[in-house]
Design a protein around this motif. Structure first.
Motif, mmCIF file in Angstrom:
data_model
loop_
_atom_site.group_PDB
_atom_site.id
_atom_site.type_symbol
_atom_site.label_atom_id
_atom_site.label_comp_id
_atom_site.label_asym_id
_atom_site.label_seq_id
_atom_site.Cartn_x
_atom_site.Cartn_y
_atom_site.Cartn_z
ATOM 1 N N LEU A 1 5.045 14.823 -14.537
ATOM 2 C CA LEU A 1 6.078 15.438 -13.705
ATOM 3 C C LEU A 1 5.554 15.759 -12.305
ATOM 4 C CD1 LEU A 1 9.014 16.349 -13.781
ATOM 5 C CD2 LEU A 1 8.244 18.575 -14.601
ATOM 6 N N THR A 2 4.273 16.110 -12.196
ATOM 7 C CA THR A 2 3.703 16.348 -10.858
ATOM 8 C C THR A 2 3.769 15.078 -10.015
ATOM 9 O OG1 THR A 2 1.429 15.802 -11.540
ATOM 10 C CG2 THR A 2 2.135 18.086 -11.819
ATOM 11 N N GLU A 3 3.494 13.950 -10.634
ATOM 12 C CA GLU A 3 3.580 12.689 -9.904
ATOM 13 C C GLU A 3 5.026 12.366 -9.539
ATOM 14 O OE1 GLU A 3 4.052 8.694 -8.781
ATOM 15 O OE2 GLU A 3 4.891 9.480 -10.648
ATOM 16 N N ALA A 4 5.970 12.703 -10.428
ATOM 17 C CA ALA A 4 7.382 12.429 -10.164
ATOM 18 C C ALA A 4 7.861 13.167 -8.918
ATOM 19 C CB ALA A 4 8.219 12.829 -11.376
ATOM 20 N N ALA B 1 -7.659 14.208 -12.555
ATOM 21 C CA ALA B 1 -6.612 13.645 -11.714
ATOM 22 C C ALA B 1 -5.465 14.633 -11.513
ATOM 23 C CB ALA B 1 -6.087 12.347 -12.328
ATOM 24 N N THR B 2 -5.121 15.390 -12.544
ATOM 25 C CA THR B 2 -4.047 16.377 -12.424
ATOM 26 C C THR B 2 -4.424 17.489 -11.465
ATOM 27 O OG1 THR B 2 -3.363 15.909 -14.711
ATOM 28 C CG2 THR B 2 -2.576 17.954 -13.725
ATOM 29 N N LEU B 3 -5.649 17.976 -11.560
ATOM 30 C CA LEU B 3 -6.099 19.030 -10.648
ATOM 31 C C LEU B 3 -6.193 18.521 -9.211
ATOM 32 C CD1 LEU B 3 -8.839 20.730 -12.854
ATOM 33 C CD2 LEU B 3 -6.572 21.630 -12.280
ATOM 34 N N ILE B 4 -6.645 17.288 -9.036
ATOM 35 C CA ILE B 4 -6.710 16.711 -7.696
ATOM 36 C C ILE B 4 -5.298 16.573 -7.112
ATOM 37 C CG2 ILE B 4 -7.238 14.591 -6.424
ATOM 38 C CD1 ILE B 4 -9.659 14.262 -8.290
ATOM 39 N N CYS C 1 -1.414 18.351 -3.136
ATOM 40 C CA CYS C 1 -0.072 18.851 -2.815
ATOM 41 C C CYS C 1 -0.139 20.217 -2.133
ATOM 42 C CB CYS C 1 0.778 18.926 -4.080
ATOM 43 S SG CYS C 1 1.286 17.309 -4.720
ATOM 44 N N ALA C 2 -1.061 21.068 -2.578
ATOM 45 C CA ALA C 2 -1.233 22.366 -1.919
ATOM 46 C C ALA C 2 -1.664 22.172 -0.473
ATOM 47 C CB ALA C 2 -2.257 23.203 -2.673
ATOM 48 N N GLY C 3 -2.593 21.234 -0.235
ATOM 49 C CA GLY C 3 -3.010 20.954 1.128
ATOM 50 C C GLY C 3 -1.880 20.401 1.978
ATOM 51 N N LEU D 1 -3.663 11.144 4.768
ATOM 52 C CA LEU D 1 -4.818 11.134 3.861
ATOM 53 C C LEU D 1 -4.475 11.787 2.529
ATOM 54 C CD1 LEU D 1 -7.826 10.658 3.273
ATOM 55 C CD2 LEU D 1 -8.302 12.844 4.409
ATOM 56 N N LEU D 2 -3.779 12.921 2.579
ATOM 57 C CA LEU D 2 -3.417 13.622 1.345
ATOM 58 C C LEU D 2 -2.416 12.818 0.522
ATOM 59 C CD1 LEU D 2 -3.126 17.269 2.738
ATOM 60 C CD2 LEU D 2 -4.880 16.400 1.187
ATOM 61 N N ARG D 3 -1.518 12.098 1.188
ATOM 62 C CA ARG D 3 -0.576 11.260 0.448
ATOM 63 C C ARG D 3 -1.310 10.137 -0.278
ATOM 64 N NH1 ARG D 3 3.980 12.331 -1.463
ATOM 65 N NH2 ARG D 3 4.978 10.359 -0.967
ATOM 66 N N ALA D 4 -2.344 9.575 0.352
ATOM 67 C CA ALA D 4 -3.138 8.535 -0.312
ATOM 68 C C ALA D 4 -3.821 9.107 -1.555
ATOM 69 C CB ALA D 4 -4.168 7.969 0.659
ATOM 70 N N VAL D 5 -4.357 10.320 -1.450
ATOM 71 C CA VAL D 5 -5.001 10.962 -2.603
ATOM 72 C C VAL D 5 -3.976 11.217 -3.708
ATOM 73 C CG1 VAL D 5 -6.210 13.044 -3.382
ATOM 74 C CG2 VAL D 5 -6.820 11.993 -1.195
ATOM 75 N N GLN D 6 -2.781 11.680 -3.321
ATOM 76 C CA GLN D 6 -1.736 11.925 -4.312
ATOM 77 C C GLN D 6 -1.344 10.642 -5.041
ATOM 78 O OE1 GLN D 6 1.479 13.705 -2.105
ATOM 79 N NE2 GLN D 6 0.230 15.435 -1.442
ATOM 80 N N GLY D 7 -1.217 9.540 -4.309
ATOM 81 C CA GLY D 7 -0.845 8.276 -4.943
ATOM 82 C C GLY D 7 -1.896 7.808 -5.930
ATOM 83 N N PHE D 8 -3.162 7.886 -5.555
ATOM 84 C CA PHE D 8 -4.247 7.448 -6.438
ATOM 85 C C PHE D 8 -4.327 8.337 -7.681
ATOM 86 C CE2 PHE D 8 -8.579 6.774 -7.855
ATOM 87 C CZ PHE D 8 -8.757 5.413 -7.665
ATOM 88 N N ALA D 9 -4.242 9.649 -7.475
ATOM 89 C CA ALA D 9 -4.303 10.574 -8.612
ATOM 90 C C ALA D 9 -3.092 10.416 -9.515
ATOM 91 C CB ALA D 9 -4.404 12.018 -8.109
ATOM 92 N N GLY D 10 -1.902 10.235 -8.923
ATOM 93 C CA GLY D 10 -0.696 10.073 -9.731
ATOM 94 C C GLY D 10 -0.744 8.833 -10.601
ATOM 95 N N ALA D 11 -1.260 7.724 -10.063
ATOM 96 C CA ALA D 11 -1.383 6.510 -10.859
ATOM 97 C C ALA D 11 -2.336 6.713 -12.025
ATOM 98 C CB ALA D 11 -1.870 5.361 -9.970
ATOM 99 N N THR D 12 -3.435 7.409 -11.788
ATOM 100 C CA THR D 12 -4.400 7.683 -12.859
ATOM 101 C C THR D 12 -3.780 8.533 -13.948
ATOM 102 O OG1 THR D 12 -6.168 7.600 -11.200
ATOM 103 C CG2 THR D 12 -6.715 8.553 -13.346
#
Length: 504
Positions: A8-11, A69-72, A77-79, A91-102
């Motif tokens: 749901l965080t990724e959604a 990945a969930t904590l990242i 998102c907090a950042g 940069l943060l959106r790139a991190v969110q995409g990578f973590a969400g896929a994982t």
């Protein structure tokens, strides 16, 4: 439940730009082209994450990977909620995409590995509620309300408690102590080639319509570079020894090969319709972000019902997953055909029957292709299959949205030209319309000259609005035609794969 909350965080993160575009542009002082990099970074690194996630699960304990990945995701998102600096947000959106896929690959793989195959229909239906239903229905409703009542930063803030709850549940899982894993070789050459290709194609598919496709040299060069990089990646993977990012043995399963092809069409239908419906509500019907988000919420409930009904049929009645695929396709076609008759006078009630039918069709379609794809994969290839399947669905969605955007942009211009040919000077209908509008405006206090100019401007806005209505109706029909063409092709592919698997 921890895995569903993590999905749901990724959604929420994946759909934050759908309704919050104008608000974020205003706070970041970004141009539309600069703002586009927020979406490009997220999507490109999500695709890269889908392809690299299986390597992480080979090297580390899967629960630890999805927990990290969930904590990242929560931290990223907090950042993002605390900054309006565009470069940092990219940069943060790139991190969110990578973590969400994982998270998505790991969560689904853990469910398949942990529970017996007999329980997978219900488990995968519940997982799909967080991974597929939420970004298509629940997330837009939540985001629309937050945009109207608070600000776009609160969309990112609400991910943080979900990530913490998901991490807490995963930490409390009673699981055996993992054994120490030996580090495996990482295919850096394949990673660089794959990343280059996916980055290029993400930009091309996201911005192609904006730059009129190959009329812009950058689109042409990036297409050539991306194609070369992906062809080189496939060739390098065929020649590579040891660990590879692309597992070709997956396609030995005819069921997975068929589901992988269907994932492109299903992705185009899901992402394409999810783009069209809110865009039509916002730009044509004049809905607020809250109303546009709530428009899809009832169909989300029907989507969930379709998933659960499918799970019951597969698990309790032992019906083969292939059975519900044609029903799902027919329902989606009928829903898009019903929406193709929409006008600027429509409201949510007029569109609700089509939206509910769309939700039910997606419920019948997505669970079936998930079970077809993964039910017969072994534990060794499961994560790689999930990652590749999701990559296909995401690319199909990008292609679908890009095609619909281009169709709408071209039809807006063509429709305005065609409608404008009927506004000939001296036409009795045109004279009557302008005279009536001018008289009405003059009665409100405008002088005759200003009232005449305002009447002409209002007529121009009506023509533009009608051009947009026709363009969107054509786009809805295009989705119907996509299925009309794809359905017999998919049947032929299924028959061919079945004969190949049987040795004919």
């Amino acid at each position: 439940m921890g895995i569903v909350l993590a999905a749901l965080t990724e959604a929420i993160a994946s759909t934050v730009l759908a309704l919050g575009r104008s608000d974020i542009i205003g706070d970041t002082y970004a141009t539309p082209d600069e703002f586009a990099w927020l979406d490009i970074a997220y999507t490109a690194f999500k695709l890269i994450g889908f392809m690299t996630a299986p390597w992480w699960f080979k090297c580390f304990y899967p629960r630890h990977v999805i927990l990290a990945a969930t904590l990242i995701m929560g931290l990223a998102c907090a950042g993002a909620a605390l900054t309006a600096q565009l470069e940092l947000l990219v940069l943060l959106r790139a991190v969110q995409g990578f973590a969400g896929a994982t998270v998505l690959v790991g969560g689904q793989a853990i469910l398949f590995r942990t529970y017996a195959r007999a329980y997978q229909p219900v488990l995968q239906a519940v997982f799909a509620m967080g991974a597929v239903v939420a970004p298509a229905t629940l997330a837009p409703a939540l985001q629309g309300w937050l945009l109207d009542s608070q600000s776009w930063a609160w969309i990112f803030f609400c991910v943080v408690p979900l990530a913490l709850m998901a991490a807490g549940l995963l930490l409390f899982v009673d699981a055996p102590v993992p054994r120490r894993h030996r580090a495996r070789h990482f295919d850096w050459t394949g990673f660089v080639l794959m990343s280059c290709g996916l980055l290029c194609f993400t930009y091309v598919l996201s911005q192609g319509s904006r730059w009129d496709w190959f009329e812009a040299p950058r689109i042409l060069w990036l297409t050539m570079l991306g194609t070369s990089a992906l062809l080189a990646f496939v060739g390098q993977q065929l020649q590579a020894d040891g660990e590879r990012l692309l597992d070709f043995t997956l396609f030995k399963s005819s069921d997975f090969a068929f589901a992988f092809i269907v994932s492109f069409v299903a992705g185009a239908a899901l992402f394409g319709s999810a783009y069209l419906i809110p865009a039509f509500a916002l730009s044509v019907l004049g809905f607020t972000p809250t109303d546009a988000g709530l428009l899809l919420l009832p169909s989300g409930a029907v989507f969930c019902a379709g998933l659960l009904v499918s799970a019951y049929l597969f698990q309790a009645r032992r019906i083969a997953p292939f059975v519900t695929v044609p029903f799902g396709i027919l329902m989606l076609m009928l829903a898009m055909w019903m929406l193709s008759g929409s006008t600027s006078e429509n409201g949510s009630d007029d569109m609700m029957a089509a939206l509910l039918l769309r939700g039910l069709g997606l419920g019948f379609l997505f669970l079936s292709i998930t079970l077809i794809a993964f039910s017969h994969l072994g534990n060794r290839t499961l994560a790689a299959g999930i990652g590749l399947f999701n990559t296909g669905r995401q690319l199909g969605g990008l292609m679908g949205v890009a095609g619909l955007q281009t169709l709408i942009d071209h039809n807006l211009v063509n429709n305005a030209v065609v409608l404008g040919t009927h506004l000939m000077p001296g036409s009795p209908a045109l004279f009557e319309r302008l005279s009536t509008t001018t008289a009405l405006l003059a009665s409100k206090g405008l002088d005759a000259e200003a009232a005449g100019r305002a009447a002409t401007n209002l007529l121009g806005r009506v023509v533009s609005g009608q051009s947009m209505v026709i363009a969107f109706d054509t786009a809805f029909v295009a989705v119907v035609l996509l299925f009309a063409v794809a359905a017999p092709v998919l049947v032929g592919i299924k028959i061919g794969l079945g004969k190949y698997a049987n040795g004919y």
